[in-house]
Design an enzyme around this catalytic site. Structure first.
Site, mmCIF file in Angstrom:
data_model
loop_
_atom_site.group_PDB
_atom_site.id
_atom_site.type_symbol
_atom_site.label_atom_id
_atom_site.label_comp_id
_atom_site.label_asym_id
_atom_site.label_seq_id
_atom_site.Cartn_x
_atom_site.Cartn_y
_atom_site.Cartn_z
ATOM 1 N N HIS A 102 -0.797 7.600 2.054
ATOM 2 C CA HIS A 102 0.079 8.545 2.922
ATOM 3 C C HIS A 102 0.821 7.621 3.961
ATOM 4 O O HIS A 102 2.092 8.146 3.920
ATOM 5 C CB HIS A 102 -1.154 9.234 3.694
ATOM 6 C CG HIS A 102 -2.026 9.930 3.013
ATOM 7 N ND1 HIS A 102 -1.846 10.997 2.141
ATOM 8 C CD2 HIS A 102 -3.609 10.079 3.238
ATOM 9 C CE1 HIS A 102 -3.174 11.346 1.931
ATOM 10 N NE2 HIS A 102 -4.149 10.854 2.315
ATOM 11 N N THR B 154 3.943 -4.444 15.253
ATOM 12 C CA THR B 154 2.797 -5.438 15.221
ATOM 13 C C THR B 154 3.007 -6.627 16.359
ATOM 14 O O THR B 154 4.144 -6.697 16.983
ATOM 15 C CB THR B 154 2.022 -6.113 13.976
ATOM 16 O OG1 THR B 154 3.182 -6.999 13.746
ATOM 17 C CG2 THR B 154 1.940 -5.036 12.859
ATOM 18 N N GLY C 54 0.930 -1.050 -0.003
ATOM 19 C CA GLY C 54 -0.018 -0.046 0.143
ATOM 20 C C GLY C 54 0.860 1.282 -0.119
ATOM 21 O O GLY C 54 1.860 1.466 0.686
ATOM 22 N N VAL D 283 -1.687 -7.882 -3.260
ATOM 23 C CA VAL D 283 -1.205 -8.999 -2.589
ATOM 24 C C VAL D 283 -2.187 -10.159 -2.448
ATOM 25 O O VAL D 283 -3.225 -9.654 -1.718
ATOM 26 C CB VAL D 283 -0.376 -8.300 -1.446
ATOM 27 C CG1 VAL D 283 0.245 -9.607 -0.649
ATOM 28 C CG2 VAL D 283 0.748 -7.552 -1.961
ATOM 29 N N LYS E 46 -13.290 7.310 -2.621
ATOM 30 C CA LYS E 46 -12.207 7.089 -1.907
ATOM 31 C C LYS E 46 -11.040 7.357 -2.435
ATOM 32 O O LYS E 46 -9.902 8.148 -2.125
ATOM 33 C CB LYS E 46 -11.982 5.479 -1.453
ATOM 34 C CG LYS E 46 -10.881 4.954 -0.777
ATOM 35 C CD LYS E 46 -10.438 5.647 0.479
ATOM 36 C CE LYS E 46 -9.352 4.957 1.127
ATOM 37 N NZ LYS E 46 -8.936 5.484 2.394
ATOM 38 N N CYS F 110 -8.836 13.821 0.631
ATOM 39 C CA CYS F 110 -9.611 14.719 1.506
ATOM 40 C C CYS F 110 -9.641 16.013 0.453
ATOM 41 O O CYS F 110 -10.549 16.853 0.637
ATOM 42 C CB CYS F 110 -8.685 15.174 2.701
ATOM 43 S SG CYS F 110 -7.005 15.827 2.131
ATOM 44 N N GLY G 32 -18.212 5.630 5.834
ATOM 45 C CA GLY G 32 -17.549 5.118 6.795
ATOM 46 C C GLY G 32 -16.635 4.251 6.065
ATOM 47 O O GLY G 32 -16.753 3.896 4.684
ATOM 48 N N SER H 233 -7.700 1.701 4.032
ATOM 49 C CA SER H 233 -8.833 1.324 4.476
ATOM 50 C C SER H 233 -9.725 1.332 3.086
ATOM 51 O O SER H 233 -9.447 1.694 1.994
ATOM 52 C CB SER H 233 -9.568 2.326 5.280
ATOM 53 O OG SER H 233 -9.577 3.714 4.629
ATOM 54 N N LEU I 169 -6.894 8.939 9.716
ATOM 55 C CA LEU I 169 -7.034 10.372 9.388
ATOM 56 C C LEU I 169 -5.665 10.646 8.467
ATOM 57 O O LEU I 169 -4.584 9.842 8.928
ATOM 58 C CB LEU I 169 -6.936 11.305 10.511
ATOM 59 C CG LEU I 169 -8.222 11.829 11.014
ATOM 60 C CD1 LEU I 169 -8.108 12.548 12.444
ATOM 61 C CD2 LEU I 169 -9.319 12.558 10.228
#
Length: 460
Positions: free
Chosen positions: A10, A269, A7, A79, A132, A42, A241, A113, A296
């Site tokens: 950001h 993790t 990914g 992936v 998105k 955004c 959401g 997300s 965010l």
């Protein structure tokens, strides 16, 4: 050292940029499902509304830039499997179906997300869109050009920004949400009511407290059916959401109930050499002192930066987040940080609040503006846990100040006595931040006095 990154929005972009600076000899393989990196989602509403004319301005890094620095960019690659114990992953080229297998020493999960998509009948109709990524933005722009009636489902930040953008483009707009108020998660009624009034004054239909049951139409959506009514729709944008994009690691890495990966303060993790950052994982929420899912861009960039610094050994801890955010809708400048009273109660905190509505300059100044400011604090410790502001003048930076207060466990007493400058062009002799905290102190002192009075009465 070989690093694999899954990914690249950001968090991924921040991690790669900092790894290249800190460890220029590291081999980096990046796997991204899109054909671009670092997209500022955004800015979609600004793009839709025509404020931003060049969509290329919504990117702050490029595939070409990374490749010039030696990063192996596997774009349009999904992936399909990853064994975190064997340190192996397999990815498929989404265009050619070619399979690539990679071994790594360190894995960085920045998979982000994806919009929540409930199984509503008719979701597969033409012109029922998500909001998105860059492809979604272009699709919304293209399809909205020839439509008249637009329905936005979801009254969070993205939803209300899109409503404004569509209205300014001359569309008939309906906003649907199951909550009774817009921006319910972030703001109290005193701060949402002015925005709702502005929407209604501009002819926007607010279908609040309603749940979508069906999208109806023949091939192309024609109306949205809720439990309370029907609304014409040539275009529907779903903004209800996001959920963490972490299914690949189910059963391998510790997660919250919603699938958000749990990380420690060094972005590690539960599995050695596996890091996570951004919208795919939880972050320590300073308002509650518990991990929380707060997707965010600001959190993502910080977390991605920390992954790079802690890649070899843990050296830089995450300070936590306050979930601070801002919004401009028409003339309303809005910002919030931490918890509302409702959110605090749901988190098990006992809180109270102070609210002021006042001009920000002395009365003798010829020009002035009204500011509404609310401060939320714990009743037992007086620790500040949240704040909200709204005004036609931009006072949103005040919320950044209170964000720092929450991060440093400051009390209402400490904020009340914090040294802020006075100059009539900018504020009153008692700054509005001092004033709202002084009002909170007065409220608590009155409670204490009442308690002493009752205790005295019992003794007598």
């Amino acid at each position: 050292m070989k690093v694999a990154v899954i990914g690249c929005t950001h968090a991924g972009t921040a991690a790669i940029n900092n790894i290249l600076k800190l460890y220029p000899q590291v081999e980096i393989d990046v796997f991204e499902k899109n054909d671009n990196v670092s997209f500022l989602s955004c800015g979609i509403a600004l793009y839709v509304g025509g404020v931003v004319n060049d969509a290329n301005g919504l990117f702050y890094a490029s595939v070409e830039q990374f490749e010039k620095q030696g990063v192996r960019m596997h774009m349009n690659h999904e992936v399909t499997s990853c064994d975190v114990n064997k340190k192996q992953l397999v990815a498929k080229d989404m265009k050619t179906n070619e399979i690539t297998a990679v071994d790594y020493d360190k894995l960085i999960i920045t998979s982000g997300s994806w919009p929540v998509t409930p199984p509503i009948p008719g979701s597969n109709l033409e012109n029922v869109l998500l909001c998105k990524n860059f492809a979604h933005a272009n699709e919304i722009i293209a399809r909205s050009a020839s439509v008249e009636n637009v329905v936005v489902v979801g009254a969070g930040y993205i939803g209300v920004e899109l409503v404004e953008a569509f209205e300014q483009n001359g569309k008939n707009v309906t906003l649907i949400d199951s909550e009774e108020r817009i921006l319910n998660r972030y703001l109290d009624e005193a701060f949402t009511a002015p925005v709702e009034k502005s929407f209604e004054q501009r002819g926007i239909t607010l279908a609040l407290g309603q749940t979508v049951s069906e999208f109806a139409g023949t091939d192309v959506v024609e109306k949205v059916i809720t439990d309370q009514g029907e609304y014409k729709a040539d275009l529907v944008v779903m903004c209800i959401g996001f959920r963490p994009n972490t299914q690949l690691f189910n059963g391998q890495i510790d997660m919250l109930g919603n699938g958000a990966i749990v990380v420690n303060e060094y972005m590690q993790t539960s599995v050695a050499d596996v890091y996570a950052a951004g919208d795919c994982c939880a972050v320590n929420y300073n308002a509650t002192k518990q991990p929380a899912y707060i997707p965010l861009a600001t959190n993502a960039v910080r977390m991605g930066t920390l992954v790079a610094h802690n890649l070899v050994k843990p050296v830089l801890a995450h300070p936590g987040t306050q979930g601070t955010s801002g919004l401009k809708i028409y003339n309303h400048n809005i910002a919030s940080t931490g918890l509302t009273e409702r959110a605090a109660a749901m988190s098990g905190l006992s809180v109270d609040s102070a609210y002021i509505e006042d001009t920000y300059r002395p009365e003798f100044m010829p020009e002035n503006a009204l500011i509404q400011l609310k401060l939320v604090y714990e009743t037992d410790t007086h620790r500040i846990v949240g704040a909200q502001v709204i005004s036609d003048t931009d006072f949103t930076q005040a919320i950044n100040t209170i964000s720092v207060c929450i991060a440093n466990n400051m009390t209402i007493e400490q904020l009340a006595l914090t040294d802020f400058f006075f100059q009539p062009h900018f504020n009153k002799p008692v700054n509005y931040l001092n004033q709202v905290a002084l009002d909170a102190m007065a409220k608590e002192n009155a409670k204490a006095a009442e308690g002493l009075s009752k205790e005295h009465a019992v003794l007598v």
